[in-house]
Design an enzyme around this catalytic site. Structure first.
Site, PDB file in Angstrom:
ATOM      1  N   CYS A 165       0.790  -1.235   0.000  1.00 24.03           N
ATOM      2  CA  CYS A 165       0.000   0.000   0.000  1.00 24.03           C
ATOM      3  C   CYS A 165       0.819   1.281   0.000  1.00 24.03           C
ATOM      4  O   CYS A 165       0.257   2.373  -0.096  1.00 24.03           O
ATOM      5  CB  CYS A 165      -0.970  -0.032   1.177  1.00 24.03           C
ATOM      6  SG  CYS A 165      -1.888  -1.582   1.201  1.00 24.03           S
ATOM      7  N   HIS A 298      -3.199   7.635   6.420  1.00 22.07           N
ATOM      8  CA  HIS A 298      -3.412   6.368   5.717  1.00 22.07           C
ATOM      9  C   HIS A 298      -4.835   5.900   6.014  1.00 22.07           C
ATOM     10  O   HIS A 298      -5.573   5.539   5.103  1.00 22.07           O
ATOM     11  CB  HIS A 298      -2.376   5.342   6.151  1.00 22.07           C
ATOM     12  CG  HIS A 298      -2.403   4.079   5.339  1.00 22.07           C
ATOM     13  ND1 HIS A 298      -2.238   4.070   3.968  1.00 22.07           N
ATOM     14  CD2 HIS A 298      -2.589   2.786   5.695  1.00 22.07           C
ATOM     15  CE1 HIS A 298      -2.326   2.825   3.521  1.00 22.07           C
ATOM     16  NE2 HIS A 298      -2.536   2.020   4.554  1.00 22.07           N
ATOM     17  N   HIS A 333      -9.864   1.807  -0.090  1.00 21.29           N
ATOM     18  CA  HIS A 333      -8.422   1.642   0.017  1.00 21.29           C
ATOM     19  C   HIS A 333      -7.915   1.177  -1.333  1.00 21.29           C
ATOM     20  O   HIS A 333      -8.164   0.040  -1.738  1.00 21.29           O
ATOM     21  CB  HIS A 333      -8.089   0.633   1.109  1.00 21.29           C
ATOM     22  CG  HIS A 333      -6.616   0.518   1.389  1.00 21.29           C
ATOM     23  ND1 HIS A 333      -5.663   1.305   0.785  1.00 21.29           N
ATOM     24  CD2 HIS A 333      -5.932  -0.303   2.225  1.00 21.29           C
ATOM     25  CE1 HIS A 333      -4.477   0.991   1.236  1.00 21.29           C
ATOM     26  NE2 HIS A 333      -4.594   0.014   2.109  1.00 21.29           N
TER      27      HIS A 333
END
Lengths: 408, 305
Positions: A165, A298, A333
């Site tokens: 990520c 995040h 996400h």
């Protein structure tokens, strides 16, 4: 030397909230989420809300064909990751007014690569030669080169970072190094990731997907919603941009890449990797924590990440944590692409002086912090910090600042 | 700031005898189109309980990393930078096979966790307690070269003093079958398809170094003629039947392919660089150029004594 400042001169975005930067900006300013029921991915798991790009692969291929100079490419066979990547890269380069005389390095982040095609055809690739072609487009490297091939003569270097990520954020960090060392005068940095059954089921088996729209930093948060998308930033030195007659959009002031070194998927309780990455970004920017006006966290919405990230924010900023939010309740996400999509959102926040809100937030977590729920900033937004934390403890953070003219 | 960059230690697991330099004097010749690596005794390096769930590629990555760190006298590097062309194929296959067999009810958390490309770099960091810079490059045959360039830039600029650089790729039987089906393996005259792990410590400290890394350059869609110079040792990534290295004939320099020694894999250029570094250390030559051309991408790595 002030001339060596790294600046951002262009950007392109595709996400659940828009097929280009303008559409994404509009959605952010109107609080309009792109998360909803699954419509494009061929999976049985419709119980999970997702943040899909609202185009079929066929429509993406048609759009891309009209955008790119290259002809004779079989865009109909392109994996979704490469389609989105090429569309976003095209927008970025056009917005930076880049021509093929401005040769660039392409740094792209991905984890799934061409998996959306190869997972469908893996079962019979052995027997069906028509499907074995997807083996060649499967790898991360193939995914990036498929993007590069849409722009013949544009790139002198192309490589791929795969740190889960934080992939796309890391391309921006490495891109800055390439520029500072004189190995490139222009860098196109970012990432792309499409939804796949592979990682949807993978995340499901880790039990970190929410059956409801995600609520980052909320007391009732229960997991993440997967998203997909692509974004690229055009980076160059300030002197190079000005010599081309381009007014920079923003300054890349600082970068930090550190490792949590704790667990393959969970973050440490005290957010060590995140703390070190954010601190390193501040140090390289020559800024104090008090100089940060907004943090794009995040903030996946998992119990673990949000708790760990809150601890890291408190360790960095003490009792004065600046306004912060997760935009993953807008986009989901977007995994490998999240760093560059959210960096683009940070550039938008600076240019248009608004705070992206943390949708779906109602109550603070235990020992938690309150994120931004009101778009209106209380002071000028000059410095923005953007975080991306990946599986494997690959924690990265960058600082983007308002471009206020050439410093002498 | 422009520091010099050195290779202080190397370690490998490949189709040659592992963790040593037997390949230099008693190379193993490939006899089959598919040759697996020779594994060392993992128990000598890894706790069996801790490592029992790790696939081969993870074990190899860790062992070569620990060996390289030991060889450089370094407990914890300042950066861990790895390359992998295809990542952890075994875990990826297990997930996909489960999805095919069980549909989307399959639950393979361990396999999923260990299938992402940065699993290797992350495990090394956990094992060596390294919070420093950590990056994974995955770009087919220039994955190692990209990792090397990153380390080289950062040591040269002084951002770090040292880095552990590695490359790991495995070739499972199923993956080999797919390559064969696609017509990419087992052709007459082609180097054997193989796999490998290589790790090296790079730093700005010349003490005990095998060689200096003079330059690392990565290219895309760029002809290399005119960039070769006159190296004393010229190593290429030719697989024996490809044509992209033919332009080197014009230089009149003798060339050898590192794929003859280590087979074809995405880790080959890392193994080739290791071999060149060892040959420089042994005094076979004073400088070397590794030329790696993989499709549209290419790299030139220059080493010197």
């Amino acid at each position: 030397m002030k001339d060596n400042r790294i600046v951002i001169t262009g950007m392109g975005v595709m996400s659940a909230i828009g097929n280009n930067a303008g559409e994404c900006l509009d959605a952010l300013r109107h609080g309009r989420t792109g998360i909803g029921p699954m419509r494009y991915l061929d999976s049985v798991h419709h119980e999970f809300p997702v943040g899909e790009v609202k185009l079929t692969c066929e429509h993406m291929a048609t759009r891309l064909a009209a955008l790119i100079p290259a002809t004779g490419i079989d865009l109909g066979s392109y994996p979704r990751t490469s389609l989105m990547g090429a569309i976003a890269a095209s927008e970025a380069m056009r917005s930076a007014k880049l021509s093929t005389t401005d040769k660039a390095a392409l740094l792209s982040g991905t984890t799934v690569g061409g998996m959306d095609k190869s997972e469908r055809y893996f079962a019979d690739a052995h027997h069906n030669p028509e499907h074995s072609k997807y083996i060649a487009t499967h790898s991360c490297g193939a995914s990036t080169e498929a993007i590069a091939q849409c722009f013949p003569g544009q790139f002198h270097l192309a490589t791929t970072i795969s740190t889960a990520c934080s992939s796309a954020l890391n391309t921006i960090i490495v891109g800055a190094e390439l520029l500072k060392s004189g190995r490139a005068s222009v860098v196109v940095a970012g990432g792309s990731e499409s939804l796949t059954r592979f990682h949807l089921n993978g995340f499901k088996s880790l039990m970190i997907l929410d059956h409801e729209p995600c609520r980052p930093f909320d007391a009732t948060r229960a997991g993440l919603n997967l998203g997909e998308g692509a974004a690229y930033l055009v980076l160059e030195t300030e002197s190079h941009a000005l010599a081309r007659g381009i007014e920079p959009l923003a300054v890349l002031s600082g970068t930090g890449n550190r490792c949590d070194a704790f667990h393959q998927t969970a973050s440490s309780d005290n957010g060590e990797g995140a703390y070190q990455a954010m601190s390193r970004a501040l140090a390289t920017a020559g800024l104090e924590p008090a100089d940060i006006d907004y943090v794009n966290a995040h903030g996946t919405g998992t119990p673990n990440n949000d708790a760990s990230e809150c601890e890291a924010l408190k360790r960095v900023f003490g009792t004065s944590v600046p306004p912060f939010s997760s935009t993953k309740s807008f986009t989901g996400h977007t995994t490998s692409a999240s760093g560059s999509i959210e960096a683009a959102f940070c550039v938008m926040a600076l240019r248009h002086q608004f705070l992206p809100v943390n949708l779906n937030w109602h109550a603070p977590m235990d020992n938690g912090l309150k994120p931004v729920v009101d778009m209106e900033p209380s002071r000028e937004i000059v410095n923005v910090q953007c975080n991306a934390f990946g599986f494997g403890g690959n924690d990265s953070s960058i600082i983007i600042s308002k471009y206020q003219g050439h410093e002498q | 700031m422009s520091n010099k960059v050195y290779i202080n230690s190397v370690a490998h697991i490949s189709m040659q005898q592992p963790l040593g330099q037997a390949w230099m004097t008693e190379p193993i010749e490939a006899t089959e189109p598919y040759t697996r690596a020779i594994d060392p005794e993992f128990r000598q390096w890894l706790n069996p309980l801790k490592s029992r769930r790790w696939g081969k590629v993870l074990k190899r990555a860790l062992v070569t990393s620990l060996a390289a760190l030991k060889g450089a006298g370094l407990a914890t590097p300042q950066a861990v930078i790895t390359g992998t062309g295809l990542g952890c194929i075994e875990n990826t296959e297990k997930m996909i096979d489960a999805l095919i067999a069980e549909g989307e009810d399959a639950s393979q958390p361990t396999h999923f966790m260990q299938s992402t490309h940065n699993t290797i770099g992350s495990l090394i960091a956990i094992y060596t307690h390294c919070h420093g810079y950590n990056a994974t490059y995955s770009h087919n045959g220039i994955s190692y070269d990209s990792a090397l360039l990153d380390a080289f830039m950062q040591i040269q600029s002084g951002a770090i003093d040292n880095a552990l650089v590695g490359c790991n790729d495995e070739l499972t039987p199923a993956a080999y079958d797919l390559l064969k089906q696609a017509g990419l393996a087992g052709r007459q005259g082609q180097a054997t398809m193989s796999e490998g792990s290589v790790a090296m410590v790079l730093s700005s400290n010349p003490a005990g170094a095998l060689c200096e890394v003079e330059s690392v350059d990565l290219y895309y869609d760029t002809p290399l003629a005119g960039k070769i110079g006159a190296p004393q040792l010229l190593l290429t990534g030719s697989n024996g039947i490809d044509s992209q290295y033919r332009f080197l004939q014009a230089t009149g320099l003798p060339t050898r392919s590192y794929k003859r020694l280590f087979g074809e894999s995405y880790a080959a250029s890392g193994l080739g660089t290791m071999a060149a570094a060892c040959m420089l250390q042994a005094g076979h030559c004073g400088n070397a150029l590794i030329v790696n051309i993989d499709g549209h991408s290419a790299s030139l790595i220059r080493l010197k004594r």
